[in-house]
Scaffold this motif. Structure first.
Motif, PDB file in Angstrom:
ATOM      1  N   LEU A  56      34.219 -21.731  10.852  1.00  0.00           N
ATOM      2  CA  LEU A  56      34.480 -23.148  11.106  1.00  0.00           C
ATOM      3  C   LEU A  56      34.348 -23.996   9.848  1.00  0.00           C
ATOM      4  O   LEU A  56      34.307 -25.221   9.937  1.00  0.00           O
ATOM      5  CB  LEU A  56      33.533 -23.679  12.181  1.00  0.00           C
ATOM      6  CG  LEU A  56      33.755 -23.148  13.595  1.00  0.00           C
ATOM      7  CD1 LEU A  56      32.729 -23.729  14.551  1.00  0.00           C
ATOM      8  CD2 LEU A  56      35.169 -23.463  14.079  1.00  0.00           C
ATOM      9  N   LEU A  57      34.271 -23.346   8.668  1.00  0.00           N
ATOM     10  CA  LEU A  57      34.279 -24.125   7.436  1.00  0.00           C
ATOM     11  C   LEU A  57      35.656 -24.759   7.243  1.00  0.00           C
ATOM     12  O   LEU A  57      36.688 -24.170   7.573  1.00  0.00           O
ATOM     13  CB  LEU A  57      33.936 -23.238   6.242  1.00  0.00           C
ATOM     14  CG  LEU A  57      32.521 -22.659   6.215  1.00  0.00           C
ATOM     15  CD1 LEU A  57      32.327 -21.777   4.990  1.00  0.00           C
ATOM     16  CD2 LEU A  57      31.474 -23.764   6.228  1.00  0.00           C
ATOM     17  N   ASN A  58      35.676 -25.956   6.688  1.00  0.00           N
ATOM     18  CA  ASN A  58      36.905 -26.731   6.549  1.00  0.00           C
ATOM     19  C   ASN A  58      37.595 -26.930   7.896  1.00  0.00           C
ATOM     20  O   ASN A  58      38.824 -26.875   8.010  1.00  0.00           O
ATOM     21  CB  ASN A  58      37.868 -26.074   5.558  1.00  0.00           C
ATOM     22  CG  ASN A  58      37.465 -26.302   4.115  1.00  0.00           C
ATOM     23  OD1 ASN A  58      37.184 -27.432   3.719  1.00  0.00           O
ATOM     24  ND2 ASN A  58      37.411 -25.228   3.349  1.00  0.00           N
ATOM     25  N   ASN A  59      36.772 -27.131   8.901  1.00  0.00           N
ATOM     26  CA  ASN A  59      37.258 -27.387  10.251  1.00  0.00           C
ATOM     27  C   ASN A  59      36.447 -28.555  10.814  1.00  0.00           C
ATOM     28  O   ASN A  59      35.224 -28.599  10.664  1.00  0.00           O
ATOM     29  CB  ASN A  59      37.099 -26.137  11.128  1.00  0.00           C
ATOM     30  CG  ASN A  59      37.837 -26.258  12.438  1.00  0.00           C
ATOM     31  OD1 ASN A  59      37.704 -27.246  13.156  1.00  0.00           O
ATOM     32  ND2 ASN A  59      38.625 -25.244  12.770  1.00  0.00           N
ATOM     33  N   LEU A 114      30.033 -33.241   3.841  1.00  0.00           N
ATOM     34  CA  LEU A 114      30.198 -32.858   2.437  1.00  0.00           C
ATOM     35  C   LEU A 114      29.987 -31.362   2.248  1.00  0.00           C
ATOM     36  O   LEU A 114      30.643 -30.727   1.407  1.00  0.00           O
ATOM     37  CB  LEU A 114      29.226 -33.652   1.565  1.00  0.00           C
ATOM     38  CG  LEU A 114      29.252 -33.370   0.061  1.00  0.00           C
ATOM     39  CD1 LEU A 114      30.595 -33.796  -0.537  1.00  0.00           C
ATOM     40  CD2 LEU A 114      28.104 -34.094  -0.636  1.00  0.00           C
ATOM     41  N   ILE A 115      29.082 -30.766   3.021  1.00  0.00           N
ATOM     42  CA  ILE A 115      28.798 -29.334   2.910  1.00  0.00           C
ATOM     43  C   ILE A 115      29.878 -28.501   3.584  1.00  0.00           C
ATOM     44  O   ILE A 115      30.305 -27.469   3.060  1.00  0.00           O
ATOM     45  CB  ILE A 115      27.414 -29.026   3.519  1.00  0.00           C
ATOM     46  CG1 ILE A 115      26.320 -29.708   2.700  1.00  0.00           C
ATOM     47  CG2 ILE A 115      27.167 -27.530   3.602  1.00  0.00           C
ATOM     48  CD1 ILE A 115      24.944 -29.582   3.306  1.00  0.00           C
ATOM     49  N   ASN A 123      28.661 -42.604  10.087  1.00  0.00           N
ATOM     50  CA  ASN A 123      28.078 -42.772   8.753  1.00  0.00           C
ATOM     51  C   ASN A 123      27.619 -41.462   8.131  1.00  0.00           C
ATOM     52  O   ASN A 123      27.101 -41.480   7.008  1.00  0.00           O
ATOM     53  CB  ASN A 123      26.890 -43.738   8.813  1.00  0.00           C
ATOM     54  CG  ASN A 123      27.294 -45.148   9.160  1.00  0.00           C
ATOM     55  OD1 ASN A 123      28.344 -45.618   8.738  1.00  0.00           O
ATOM     56  ND2 ASN A 123      26.470 -45.834   9.937  1.00  0.00           N
ATOM     57  N   ASP A 124      27.786 -40.349   8.835  1.00  0.00           N
ATOM     58  CA  ASP A 124      27.298 -39.068   8.315  1.00  0.00           C
ATOM     59  C   ASP A 124      28.045 -38.699   7.038  1.00  0.00           C
ATOM     60  O   ASP A 124      29.278 -38.782   6.970  1.00  0.00           O
ATOM     61  CB  ASP A 124      27.495 -37.975   9.365  1.00  0.00           C
ATOM     62  CG  ASP A 124      26.698 -36.719   9.020  1.00  0.00           C
ATOM     63  OD1 ASP A 124      25.857 -36.787   8.102  1.00  0.00           O
ATOM     64  OD2 ASP A 124      26.918 -35.687   9.672  1.00  0.00           O
ATOM     65  N   PHE A 125      27.293 -38.278   6.033  1.00  0.00           N
ATOM     66  CA  PHE A 125      27.899 -37.926   4.750  1.00  0.00           C
ATOM     67  C   PHE A 125      27.514 -36.519   4.283  1.00  0.00           C
ATOM     68  O   PHE A 125      28.375 -35.748   3.846  1.00  0.00           O
ATOM     69  CB  PHE A 125      27.486 -38.951   3.678  1.00  0.00           C
ATOM     70  CG  PHE A 125      27.938 -38.591   2.287  1.00  0.00           C
ATOM     71  CD1 PHE A 125      29.253 -38.791   1.906  1.00  0.00           C
ATOM     72  CD2 PHE A 125      27.045 -38.064   1.364  1.00  0.00           C
ATOM     73  CE1 PHE A 125      29.675 -38.461   0.636  1.00  0.00           C
ATOM     74  CE2 PHE A 125      27.457 -37.737   0.089  1.00  0.00           C
ATOM     75  CZ  PHE A 125      28.775 -37.936  -0.284  1.00  0.00           C
ATOM     76  N   LEU A 151      19.725 -27.092   6.854  1.00  0.00           N
ATOM     77  CA  LEU A 151      21.091 -27.134   6.331  1.00  0.00           C
ATOM     78  C   LEU A 151      21.615 -25.740   6.018  1.00  0.00           C
ATOM     79  O   LEU A 151      22.756 -25.401   6.362  1.00  0.00           O
ATOM     80  CB  LEU A 151      21.145 -28.006   5.071  1.00  0.00           C
ATOM     81  CG  LEU A 151      21.074 -29.523   5.271  1.00  0.00           C
ATOM     82  CD1 LEU A 151      21.128 -30.238   3.938  1.00  0.00           C
ATOM     83  CD2 LEU A 151      22.204 -29.998   6.167  1.00  0.00           C
ATOM     84  N   VAL A 152      20.800 -24.912   5.368  1.00  0.00           N
ATOM     85  CA  VAL A 152      21.260 -23.561   5.007  1.00  0.00           C
ATOM     86  C   VAL A 152      21.488 -22.695   6.239  1.00  0.00           C
ATOM     87  O   VAL A 152      22.557 -22.068   6.363  1.00  0.00           O
ATOM     88  CB  VAL A 152      20.260 -22.899   4.037  1.00  0.00           C
ATOM     89  CG1 VAL A 152      20.654 -21.440   3.779  1.00  0.00           C
ATOM     90  CG2 VAL A 152      20.210 -23.666   2.716  1.00  0.00           C
ATOM     91  N   PRO A 153      20.545 -22.608   7.202  1.00  0.00           N
ATOM     92  CA  PRO A 153      20.834 -21.826   8.416  1.00  0.00           C
ATOM     93  C   PRO A 153      22.050 -22.339   9.179  1.00  0.00           C
ATOM     94  O   PRO A 153      22.872 -21.549   9.663  1.00  0.00           O
ATOM     95  CB  PRO A 153      19.550 -21.968   9.245  1.00  0.00           C
ATOM     96  CG  PRO A 153      18.487 -22.286   8.259  1.00  0.00           C
ATOM     97  CD  PRO A 153      19.158 -23.096   7.200  1.00  0.00           C
ATOM     98  N   ALA A 154      22.185 -23.648   9.285  1.00  0.00           N
ATOM     99  CA  ALA A 154      23.340 -24.206   9.995  1.00  0.00           C
ATOM    100  C   ALA A 154      24.640 -23.873   9.266  1.00  0.00           C
ATOM    101  O   ALA A 154      25.662 -23.551   9.905  1.00  0.00           O
ATOM    102  CB  ALA A 154      23.189 -25.717  10.132  1.00  0.00           C
ATOM    103  N   PHE A 155      24.601 -23.903   7.946  1.00  0.00           N
ATOM    104  CA  PHE A 155      25.799 -23.557   7.183  1.00  0.00           C
ATOM    105  C   PHE A 155      26.174 -22.089   7.385  1.00  0.00           C
ATOM    106  O   PHE A 155      27.363 -21.762   7.521  1.00  0.00           O
ATOM    107  CB  PHE A 155      25.560 -23.837   5.698  1.00  0.00           C
ATOM    108  CG  PHE A 155      26.701 -23.408   4.806  1.00  0.00           C
ATOM    109  CD1 PHE A 155      27.809 -24.216   4.667  1.00  0.00           C
ATOM    110  CD2 PHE A 155      26.655 -22.207   4.128  1.00  0.00           C
ATOM    111  CE1 PHE A 155      28.866 -23.829   3.857  1.00  0.00           C
ATOM    112  CE2 PHE A 155      27.702 -21.807   3.313  1.00  0.00           C
ATOM    113  CZ  PHE A 155      28.813 -22.625   3.178  1.00  0.00           C
TER     114      PHE A 155
END
Length: 351
Positions: free
Chosen positions: A212-215, A290-291, A284-286, A200-204
């Protein structure tokens, strides 16, 4: 098919009665049906209840709500109860107010006289009422259309890209011979042992560097190629005869044409299975949305459902209605493509 579904052991042996094993089988199937679909049916019926009906105890399966009556001299409809008056007769009275254990009530036909009744001596008058407004009002109270569009866009685009990239990788790993082929395949399958939370952290960080955040594309791109999809399609494509590809190459067909005109049509059952899985994963992904998404105009339905649960107040009637709506697309997709699941998975394990 009808004979297969209705045949029983007792009648098969010439008897007219059902064998005890037939009764046991029917009981087992009925219990499984109730366990699997009972909660879903309860959810659907609860989504048609009013907010007050949802708080009633004990809860009811059907959407019963307390009956209200318009009484002269009062601005709002009053709740109706069956209560005992001073003479001990049971009458239908409308409640004006309640203070402690005493409720002030009036007869709708003669509202001038107030009657005080102990709350333990009254029973609410319920009526079957489907609150269809739970579904219609969410479009006006919330940006439901925006949330629905975001979920549909992410799910459809991600599913199409997943089918495209996974089928390309599976085609290369199943029909081409190159150095390190097995190593690449093992590395792809090996990623299944890595928990998704680890990356999750590397992908973020990657998504953040790509701005691409908020995209919505930040939700779509990280998992368009899945090891499960590559494995499923590769195993199925191994069953396609290589002679078909060689014949196409002798007719001067390009590799892209072979992939598009031969491989994809023949791999349709496995593609349908992967489409169902991908649709369910993305819809169903949450956690990942959310991140990535923090602005409400980019929320998916799953994030919107979570946002409606406030710390002090939760509008359960709207929340249940939205939950039912989120189940409809998956149900439709599964209903149309479920016949390919058994065929695709069974054929994928032939080789």
């Amino acid at each position: 098919m009808a004979n297969f579904l209705t045949r029983t052991r007792g009648r098969r042996h010439g008897g007219t009665r059902l064998h005890w094993t037939d009764w046991l089988s029917y009981a087992y199937l009925l219990a499984g049906l109730v366990v699997m679909f009972g909660p879903v049916l309860w959810l659907v019926m609860s989504s048609f209840k009013t907010e007050s009906a949802l708080s009633q105890f004990p809860p009811t399966f059907l959407p019963y709500s307390q009956k209200e009556v318009v009484v002269a001299g009062y601005d709002k409809p009053l709740p109706l109860f069956k209560a005992k008056d001073d003479q001990g007769q049971v009458r239908e009275l409308a409640q004006v107010r309640r203070i402690g254990l005493v409720a002030t009530m009036v007869d709708p036909a003669a509202p001038q006289t107030e009657i005080r009744v102990n709350i333990n001596d009254r029973q609410p008058v319920n009526e079957l009422k489907f609150a269809s407004g739970n579904y219609t009002e969410i479009f006006g109270k919330f940006a439901f259309g925006t949330y629905l569009w975001n979920s549909v866009f992410i799910t459809v685009v991600a599913t199409v890209l997943t089918l495209l990239f996974n089928s390309m990788a599976a085609f290369a790993l199943s029909k081409y011979q190159f150095t390190g082929q097995k190593t690449v395949f093992v590395l792809i399958i090996g990623t299944l042992m890595i928990p998704p939370t680890i990356i999750l952290v590397p992908a973020f960080l990657v998504i953040s560097e790509l701005h691409l955040l908020n995209n919505l594309w930040g939700v779509i791109l990280p998992a368009v190629a899945t090891p499960t999809g590559v494995f499923l399609l590769r195993q199925y494509m191994l069953t396609i005869p290589d002679e078909l590809l060689e014949a196409a190459r002798m007719d001067n067909a390009s590799e892209w044409r072979i992939y598009w005109k031969i491989i994809l049509p023949l791999a349709a059952p496995a593609m349908a299975v992967l489409a169902i899985f991908s649709f369910m994963w993305r819809w169903n992904d949450f956690l990942w949305p959310l991140i990535v998404l923090s602005k409400s105009e980019h929320f998916t339905l799953q994030l919107a459902l979570n946002a409606f649960q406030g710390e002090l107040n939760t509008q359960w009637h709207y929340l249940l209605a939205m939950t039912v709506i989120t189940l409809i697309p998956i149900t439709i997709v599964f209903a149309f493509l479920q016949k390919y699941i058994t065929t695709g998975i069974a054929s994928a394990g032939v080789k």
